[in-house]
Motif scaffolding. Sequence first.
Motif, PDB file in Angstrom:
ATOM      1  N   ASP A   1       0.847  -1.204   0.000  1.00 25.20           N
ATOM      2  CA  ASP A   1       0.000   0.000   0.000  1.00 25.20           C
ATOM      3  C   ASP A   1       0.877   1.247   0.000  1.00 25.20           C
ATOM      4  O   ASP A   1       1.260   1.753   1.055  1.00 25.20           O
ATOM      5  CB  ASP A   1      -0.919   0.007   1.220  1.00 25.20           C
ATOM      6  N   PRO A   2       1.203   1.773  -1.180  1.00 23.79           N
ATOM      7  CA  PRO A   2       2.075   2.952  -1.258  1.00 23.79           C
ATOM      8  C   PRO A   2       1.479   4.209  -0.632  1.00 23.79           C
ATOM      9  O   PRO A   2       2.187   5.191  -0.428  1.00 23.79           O
ATOM     10  CB  PRO A   2       2.302   3.154  -2.759  1.00 23.79           C
ATOM     11  N   THR A   3       0.190   4.197  -0.294  1.00 29.97           N
ATOM     12  CA  THR A   3      -0.445   5.382   0.301  1.00 29.97           C
ATOM     13  C   THR A   3      -0.480   5.326   1.828  1.00 29.97           C
ATOM     14  O   THR A   3      -1.165   6.135   2.451  1.00 29.97           O
ATOM     15  CB  THR A   3      -1.883   5.550  -0.229  1.00 29.97           C
ATOM     16  N   CYS A   4       0.259   4.416   2.420  1.00 23.08           N
ATOM     17  CA  CYS A   4       0.262   4.285   3.890  1.00 23.08           C
ATOM     18  C   CYS A   4       1.164   5.366   4.495  1.00 23.08           C
ATOM     19  O   CYS A   4       2.384   5.207   4.591  1.00 23.08           O
ATOM     20  CB  CYS A   4       0.718   2.891   4.300  1.00 23.08           C
ATOM     21  N   ALA A   5       0.547   6.463   4.914  1.00 19.88           N
ATOM     22  CA  ALA A   5       1.293   7.603   5.455  1.00 19.88           C
ATOM     23  C   ALA A   5       2.067   7.252   6.728  1.00 19.88           C
ATOM     24  O   ALA A   5       3.227   7.672   6.861  1.00 19.88           O
ATOM     25  CB  ALA A   5       0.357   8.781   5.694  1.00 19.88           C
ATOM     26  N   PRO A   6       1.499   6.495   7.689  1.00 17.93           N
ATOM     27  CA  PRO A   6       2.274   6.176   8.889  1.00 17.93           C
ATOM     28  C   PRO A   6       3.558   5.399   8.578  1.00 17.93           C
ATOM     29  O   PRO A   6       4.596   5.650   9.194  1.00 17.93           O
ATOM     30  CB  PRO A   6       1.312   5.328   9.736  1.00 17.93           C
ATOM     31  N   ALA A   7       3.499   4.498   7.607  1.00 13.68           N
ATOM     32  CA  ALA A   7       4.709   3.746   7.231  1.00 13.68           C
ATOM     33  C   ALA A   7       5.741   4.687   6.609  1.00 13.68           C
ATOM     34  O   ALA A   7       6.939   4.571   6.890  1.00 13.68           O
ATOM     35  CB  ALA A   7       4.361   2.622   6.260  1.00 13.68           C
ATOM     36  N   ARG A   8       5.290   5.617   5.796  1.00 17.21           N
ATOM     37  CA  ARG A   8       6.214   6.591   5.195  1.00 17.21           C
ATOM     38  C   ARG A   8       6.879   7.446   6.285  1.00 17.21           C
ATOM     39  O   ARG A   8       8.086   7.671   6.249  1.00 17.21           O
ATOM     40  CB  ARG A   8       5.474   7.484   4.198  1.00 17.21           C
ATOM     41  N   HIS A   9       6.084   7.904   7.240  1.00 18.47           N
ATOM     42  CA  HIS A   9       6.628   8.733   8.318  1.00 18.47           C
ATOM     43  C   HIS A   9       7.641   7.946   9.147  1.00 18.47           C
ATOM     44  O   HIS A   9       8.751   8.412   9.407  1.00 18.47           O
ATOM     45  CB  HIS A   9       5.493   9.248   9.205  1.00 18.47           C
ATOM     46  N   ARG A  10       7.258   6.745   9.581  1.00 19.33           N
ATOM     47  CA  ARG A  10       8.150   5.947  10.425  1.00 19.33           C
ATOM     48  C   ARG A  10       9.425   5.557   9.698  1.00 19.33           C
ATOM     49  O   ARG A  10      10.502   5.574  10.286  1.00 19.33           O
ATOM     50  CB  ARG A  10       7.412   4.700  10.921  1.00 19.33           C
ATOM     51  N   LEU A  11       9.306   5.227   8.417  1.00 22.57           N
ATOM     52  CA  LEU A  11      10.494   4.905   7.629  1.00 22.57           C
ATOM     53  C   LEU A  11      11.370   6.146   7.478  1.00 22.57           C
ATOM     54  O   LEU A  11      12.606   6.056   7.529  1.00 22.57           O
ATOM     55  CB  LEU A  11      10.080   4.354   6.265  1.00 22.57           C
ATOM     56  N   GLY A  12      10.746   7.304   7.332  1.00 22.92           N
ATOM     57  CA  GLY A  12      11.503   8.558   7.259  1.00 22.92           C
ATOM     58  C   GLY A  12      12.297   8.812   8.528  1.00 22.92           C
ATOM     59  O   GLY A  12      13.470   9.227   8.472  1.00 22.92           O
ATOM     60  N   ILE A  13      11.715   8.526   9.674  1.00 21.99           N
ATOM     61  CA  ILE A  13      12.421   8.697  10.949  1.00 21.99           C
ATOM     62  C   ILE A  13      13.623   7.757  11.002  1.00 21.99           C
ATOM     63  O   ILE A  13      14.724   8.158  11.403  1.00 21.99           O
ATOM     64  CB  ILE A  13      11.472   8.433  12.142  1.00 21.99           C
ATOM     65  N   ILE A  14      13.426   6.525  10.582  1.00 20.37           N
ATOM     66  CA  ILE A  14      14.536   5.557  10.581  1.00 20.37           C
ATOM     67  C   ILE A  14      15.647   6.032   9.657  1.00 20.37           C
ATOM     68  O   ILE A  14      16.827   5.981  10.024  1.00 20.37           O
ATOM     69  CB  ILE A  14      14.035   4.150  10.185  1.00 20.37           C
ATOM     70  N   LEU A  15      15.283   6.502   8.459  1.00 20.86           N
ATOM     71  CA  LEU A  15      16.308   6.990   7.529  1.00 20.86           C
ATOM     72  C   LEU A  15      17.094   8.144   8.138  1.00 20.86           C
ATOM     73  O   LEU A  15      18.322   8.205   8.008  1.00 20.86           O
ATOM     74  CB  LEU A  15      15.670   7.424   6.203  1.00 20.86           C
ATOM     75  N   PHE A  16      16.396   9.051   8.815  1.00 24.48           N
ATOM     76  CA  PHE A  16      17.092  10.166   9.442  1.00 24.48           C
ATOM     77  C   PHE A  16      18.067   9.679  10.501  1.00 24.48           C
ATOM     78  O   PHE A  16      19.220  10.110  10.549  1.00 24.48           O
ATOM     79  CB  PHE A  16      16.098  11.159  10.059  1.00 24.48           C
ATOM     80  N   LEU A  17      17.617   8.759  11.332  1.00 25.42           N
ATOM     81  CA  LEU A  17      18.481   8.237  12.394  1.00 25.42           C
ATOM     82  C   LEU A  17      19.670   7.464  11.837  1.00 25.42           C
ATOM     83  O   LEU A  17      20.710   7.376  12.485  1.00 25.42           O
ATOM     84  CB  LEU A  17      17.673   7.350  13.344  1.00 25.42           C
ATOM     85  N   LYS A  18      19.517   6.923  10.638  1.00 26.06           N
ATOM     86  CA  LYS A  18      20.604   6.176   9.986  1.00 26.06           C
ATOM     87  C   LYS A  18      21.497   7.088   9.140  1.00 26.06           C
ATOM     88  O   LYS A  18      22.402   6.610   8.476  1.00 26.06           O
ATOM     89  CB  LYS A  18      20.042   5.044   9.120  1.00 26.06           C
ATOM     90  N   GLY A  19      21.211   8.416   9.152  1.00 29.78           N
ATOM     91  CA  GLY A  19      22.098   9.355   8.459  1.00 29.78           C
ATOM     92  C   GLY A  19      21.670   9.747   7.064  1.00 29.78           C
ATOM     93  O   GLY A  19      22.490  10.229   6.282  1.00 29.78           O
ATOM     94  N   ASP A  20      20.404   9.553   6.724  1.00 30.26           N
ATOM     95  CA  ASP A  20      19.907   9.936   5.404  1.00 30.26           C
ATOM     96  C   ASP A  20      18.800  10.985   5.546  1.00 30.26           C
ATOM     97  O   ASP A  20      17.622  10.684   5.373  1.00 30.26           O
ATOM     98  CB  ASP A  20      19.389   8.698   4.657  1.00 30.26           C
ATOM     99  N   PRO A  21      19.181  12.243   5.859  1.00 22.31           N
ATOM    100  CA  PRO A  21      18.151  13.265   6.066  1.00 22.31           C
ATOM    101  C   PRO A  21      17.370  13.602   4.798  1.00 22.31           C
ATOM    102  O   PRO A  21      16.173  13.905   4.875  1.00 22.31           O
ATOM    103  CB  PRO A  21      18.933  14.472   6.575  1.00 22.31           C
TER     104      PRO A  21
END
Length: 160
Positions: free
Chosen positions: A67-87
């Motif tokens: 489901d590419p429209t799942c906003a919570p998954a996009r947000h949570r994945l974005g947080i993980i990317l930031f914490l892993k050094g990919d702002p």
Amino acid sequence: MIYNNNLVYSLVDINFAVYLCKLLMAQHTPNIPRTMQGELLAIGAKYQKAGQTQQAKIIYNKLLKFDPTCAPARHRLGIILFLKGDPIGAIKLIDSAIVLQPDNTIYYMSLGKILQIQNRAEEANAALRKGMINFLNITQIIAILHSAPEYYSVLTILRT
């Protein structure tokens, strides 16, 4: 405590407003069992809270393929990317979550904080301002609820 226009709101008030909103939503939506999306989000959140971000990332990516429209998954994945050094990747994902759910205060706050850390002050302030506007709309709901007699009776029960 939250102070707004000389009114003081406690977390109990905010939780009560959220509770009432959920009740109203439940009245207008059928009772359905937890969806696969909800299950995957819960599993991803467990991994994320346990610090197992790679496993959480896998879950969120699988969910987004389904489901590419799942906003919570996009947000949570974005947080993980930031914490892993990919702002940059984080900003793109959180921006896309905001497009899908423009009334979500948490998404704006996350984006604003990441932009702040990236020294993008104007963009950060704009995102944080939008988040606060959404939040203040919630406090207005609470102020309206204060005038309802039912509010006081339920609030009394919650406080005991």
